[in-house]
Design an enzyme around this catalytic site. Sequence first.
Site, PDB file in Angstrom:
ATOM      1  N   LYS A 124       0.869  -1.180   0.000  1.00 53.44           N
ATOM      2  CA  LYS A 124       0.000   0.000   0.000  1.00 53.44           C
ATOM      3  C   LYS A 124       0.901   1.222   0.000  1.00 53.44           C
ATOM      4  O   LYS A 124       2.051   1.151   0.446  1.00 53.44           O
ATOM      5  CB  LYS A 124      -0.877   0.022   1.252  1.00 53.44           C
ATOM      6  CG  LYS A 124      -2.147   0.818   1.076  1.00 53.44           C
ATOM      7  CD  LYS A 124      -3.211  -0.040   0.415  1.00 53.44           C
ATOM      8  CE  LYS A 124      -4.451   0.739   0.061  1.00 53.44           C
ATOM      9  NZ  LYS A 124      -5.521  -0.191  -0.396  1.00 53.44           N
ATOM     10  N   ASP A 164      -6.965   4.112  -4.581  1.00 48.54           N
ATOM     11  CA  ASP A 164      -7.638   3.946  -3.278  1.00 48.54           C
ATOM     12  C   ASP A 164      -8.294   5.306  -2.998  1.00 48.54           C
ATOM     13  O   ASP A 164      -8.535   6.067  -3.950  1.00 48.54           O
ATOM     14  CB  ASP A 164      -6.633   3.530  -2.183  1.00 48.54           C
ATOM     15  CG  ASP A 164      -7.314   3.033  -0.909  1.00 48.54           C
ATOM     16  OD1 ASP A 164      -7.759   1.878  -0.882  1.00 48.54           O
ATOM     17  OD2 ASP A 164      -7.416   3.806   0.069  1.00 48.54           O
TER      18      ASP A 164
HETATM   19  P1  NDP Z   1     -12.908   7.499  -3.051  1.00 46.51           P
HETATM   20  O1  NDP Z   1     -11.877   8.500  -2.785  1.00 46.51           O
HETATM   21  O2  NDP Z   1     -13.412   7.308  -4.426  1.00 46.51           O
HETATM   22  O3  NDP Z   1     -14.184   7.758  -2.128  1.00 46.51           O
HETATM   23  C1  NDP Z   1     -14.059   7.789  -0.747  1.00 46.51           C
HETATM   24  C2  NDP Z   1     -15.409   8.161  -0.157  1.00 46.51           C
HETATM   25  O4  NDP Z   1     -15.365   8.000   1.249  1.00 46.51           O
HETATM   26  C3  NDP Z   1     -15.783   9.620  -0.403  1.00 46.51           C
HETATM   27  O5  NDP Z   1     -17.162   9.741  -0.455  1.00 46.51           O
HETATM   28  C4  NDP Z   1     -15.206  10.297   0.824  1.00 46.51           C
HETATM   29  O6  NDP Z   1     -15.811  11.518   1.141  1.00 46.51           O
HETATM   30  C5  NDP Z   1     -15.477   9.275   1.899  1.00 46.51           C
HETATM   31  N1  NDP Z   1     -14.467   9.381   2.946  1.00 46.51           N
HETATM   32  C6  NDP Z   1     -13.129   9.223   2.811  1.00 46.51           C
HETATM   33  N2  NDP Z   1     -12.512   9.435   3.974  1.00 46.51           N
HETATM   34  C7  NDP Z   1     -13.479   9.726   4.864  1.00 46.51           C
HETATM   35  C8  NDP Z   1     -13.466  10.035   6.233  1.00 46.51           C
HETATM   36  N3  NDP Z   1     -12.309  10.077   6.921  1.00 46.51           N
HETATM   37  N4  NDP Z   1     -14.664  10.266   6.831  1.00 46.51           N
HETATM   38  C9  NDP Z   1     -15.819  10.233   6.145  1.00 46.51           C
HETATM   39  N5  NDP Z   1     -15.889   9.942   4.822  1.00 46.51           N
HETATM   40  C10 NDP Z   1     -14.732   9.691   4.202  1.00 46.51           C
HETATM   41  O7  NDP Z   1     -12.320   6.129  -2.466  1.00 46.51           O
HETATM   42  P2  NDP Z   1     -12.794   4.631  -2.753  1.00 46.51           P
HETATM   43  O8  NDP Z   1     -14.248   4.580  -3.013  1.00 46.51           O
HETATM   44  O9  NDP Z   1     -11.862   4.052  -3.733  1.00 46.51           O
HETATM   45  O10 NDP Z   1     -12.458   3.927  -1.355  1.00 46.51           O
HETATM   46  C11 NDP Z   1     -13.431   3.766  -0.318  1.00 46.51           C
HETATM   47  C12 NDP Z   1     -12.998   2.648   0.605  1.00 46.51           C
HETATM   48  O11 NDP Z   1     -12.899   1.417  -0.143  1.00 46.51           O
HETATM   49  C13 NDP Z   1     -11.638   2.816   1.269  1.00 46.51           C
HETATM   50  O12 NDP Z   1     -11.679   2.217   2.547  1.00 46.51           O
HETATM   51  C14 NDP Z   1     -10.710   1.999   0.382  1.00 46.51           C
HETATM   52  O13 NDP Z   1      -9.557   1.581   1.050  1.00 46.51           O
HETATM   53  C15 NDP Z   1     -11.612   0.839   0.036  1.00 46.51           C
HETATM   54  N6  NDP Z   1     -11.279   0.063  -1.150  1.00 46.51           N
HETATM   55  C16 NDP Z   1     -11.105   0.664  -2.364  1.00 46.51           C
HETATM   56  C17 NDP Z   1     -10.826  -0.102  -3.476  1.00 46.51           C
HETATM   57  C18 NDP Z   1     -10.694   0.486  -4.829  1.00 46.51           C
HETATM   58  O14 NDP Z   1     -10.516  -0.282  -5.780  1.00 46.51           O
HETATM   59  N7  NDP Z   1     -10.798   1.783  -5.013  1.00 46.51           N
HETATM   60  C19 NDP Z   1     -10.667  -1.557  -3.377  1.00 46.51           C
HETATM   61  C20 NDP Z   1     -10.950  -2.102  -2.073  1.00 46.51           C
HETATM   62  C21 NDP Z   1     -11.219  -1.303  -1.009  1.00 46.51           C
HETATM   63  P3  NDP Z   1     -15.065  12.902   0.735  1.00 46.51           P
HETATM   64  O15 NDP Z   1     -15.236  13.002  -0.752  1.00 46.51           O
HETATM   65  O16 NDP Z   1     -15.781  13.947   1.485  1.00 46.51           O
HETATM   66  O17 NDP Z   1     -13.634  12.757   1.155  1.00 46.51           O
HETATM   67  O1  2IT Z   2      -7.797  -1.881  -0.998  1.00 46.57           O
HETATM   68  C1  2IT Z   2      -7.705  -2.333  -2.152  1.00 46.57           C
HETATM   69  O2  2IT Z   2      -7.824  -3.538  -2.389  1.00 46.57           O
HETATM   70  C2  2IT Z   2      -7.467  -1.383  -3.235  1.00 46.57           C
HETATM   71  N1  2IT Z   2      -7.427  -0.188  -2.995  1.00 46.57           N
HETATM   72  C3  2IT Z   2      -7.227  -1.879  -4.628  1.00 46.57           C
HETATM   73  C4  2IT Z   2      -5.801  -2.362  -4.792  1.00 46.57           C
HETATM   74  C5  2IT Z   2      -5.408  -2.724  -6.195  1.00 46.57           C
HETATM   75  O3  2IT Z   2      -4.207  -2.984  -6.374  1.00 46.57           O
HETATM   76  O4  2IT Z   2      -6.240  -2.751  -7.106  1.00 46.57           O
END
Ligand code: NDP
Ligand code: 2IT
Length: 445
Positions: A124, A164
């Site tokens: 990460k 992420d």
């Molecule tokens: P994005 O940046 O696209 O979206 C994040 C969302 O969560 C936004 O709506 C954001 O609001 C909100 N958010 C982030 N931090 C906070 C906080 N501290 N408190 C309240 N709301 C918060 O990220 P992703 O959708 O990619 O990621 C979301 C989650 O999924 C994370 O935990 C990530 O690790 C996990 N994840 C992501 C993957 C991926 O492929 N992208 C894969 C697997 C897991 P705001 O816009 O106001 O910041």
């Molecule tokens: O938490 C996760 O699994 C991710 N943010 C995606 C990682 C990846 O390499 O696609």
Amino acid sequence: MKVEQVLDNLKRRFPNESEYHQAVEEVLHSIEDVYNAHPEFEKQNIIERICIPERIFSFRITWVDDKGNVNTNMAYRIQHNNAIGPYKGGMRFHSSVSPSILKFLAFEQTFKNALTTLPMGGAKGGSDFNPKGKSNAEVMRFCQAFMLELWHHIGPETDVPAGDIGVGGREIGFLYGMYKKLARENTGTFTGKGLEFGGSLIRPEATGYGNIYFLMNMLNRKGITDLKGQVVAISGSGNVATYTAEKVLELGGKVITLSDSNGYIYDEAGIDSEKLAYVFELKNVYRGRLKEYADKYNCKYVEGGRPWAEACTIALPSATQNELNGDDAEILIKNGCMAVSEGANMPSTPEAIEVFLKNKILYGPGKAANAGGVSVSGLEMSQNSMKISWSKEEVDAKLKGIMASIHQSCVQYGTEPDGFVNYVNGANIAGFMKVAKAMMAQGVL
Ligand code: NDP
Ligand code: 2IT
């Protein structure tokens, strides 16, 4: 191994890293018995070697904003474990990013990736850079500065970053562009790339879709085959949350909430496809706030709140770590929630997990339920190596197959004597066994 002893040692050596300690503690409790049934693991000190990252890069980034100010940020890449394949995992840009947060994520990623059936180790990275309110040019300059430092340490068979929180298609484009220029190669050392330059179909959708495929595998065991009549609370409104909502709608469910860091919306009428299209536009084109949704569709908006007090049958936390605590979990159960499947990484606190397990509801932990994203990243790597691209249908079918296989591993390792599937133990033990066996086979490294 004694869990308390291992934990105390880690806390002493790495103080003030609460998220990292939290993630490790959960896994240690799950694997304790299995680990102790294999004295050969203890002899090779697999436990410390699997908990402590193999390598951490940490560096300062300097970049110039639109006003000409020179800014600094801290950035990191945690290469946690490469026993089963190249380091693989996302990059997070958020003001809260710290070594503890990235260490918890890299640790979780190692077990998650082991579950996917694909050959990927765990990593990460990220920075405390806050992309909110920054222009495209500022984001580009920051990404380029980041790559000037990091490019030496990554590569298609070494370490493959992805997105992420705060890192989506735009950022991956800038990061990969600079990487390619410096490395003078076009081998796809990033996943989540644009479709025009090696990206995979379904990668943007994969985490959200994958979470729903995992949820359906859990529900199928209870004889439920679609989401008709289900009321679904989702947190977040980014990549994961929006594609989760899209799949819920496709399967007939009603989505009643979404959130961002300012608050949440509760739309009693349901967030339908048309409204969801507006959320996509709001987030990806205007980079706006959910409050604007509430104003446009005249629904309830709760400033600073989290959506878990709204009555639902299914909850899908998809924003960030520790966003659902023990009290939230109690309220969910009281309101009739029967399934929780985690799109985010470690969104439920240990107290919340205890409540879910005690009440024996369906609870899919992130490292199993949200593994669809990194799985399609693995498929993107395969396509890049072969220099081909698969159709949407091919990738989606493979994703479904992988989520079913992850679910099966959880059932295999997590079924308790009364038939209840403890998906936490199942995911942790299945992931651990694969990585531990690979480490044993490769000697003391
Ligand atoms: P994005 O940046 O696209 O979206 C994040 C969302 O969560 C936004 O709506 C954001 O609001 C909100 N958010 C982030 N931090 C906070 C906080 N501290 N408190 C309240 N709301 C918060 O990220 P992703 O959708 O990619 O990621 C979301 C989650 O999924 C994370 O935990 C990530 O690790 C996990 N994840 C992501 C993957 C991926 O492929 N992208 C894969 C697997 C897991 P705001 O816009 O106001 O910041
Ligand atoms: O938490 C996760 O699994 C991710 N943010 C995606 C990682 C990846 O390499 O696609």
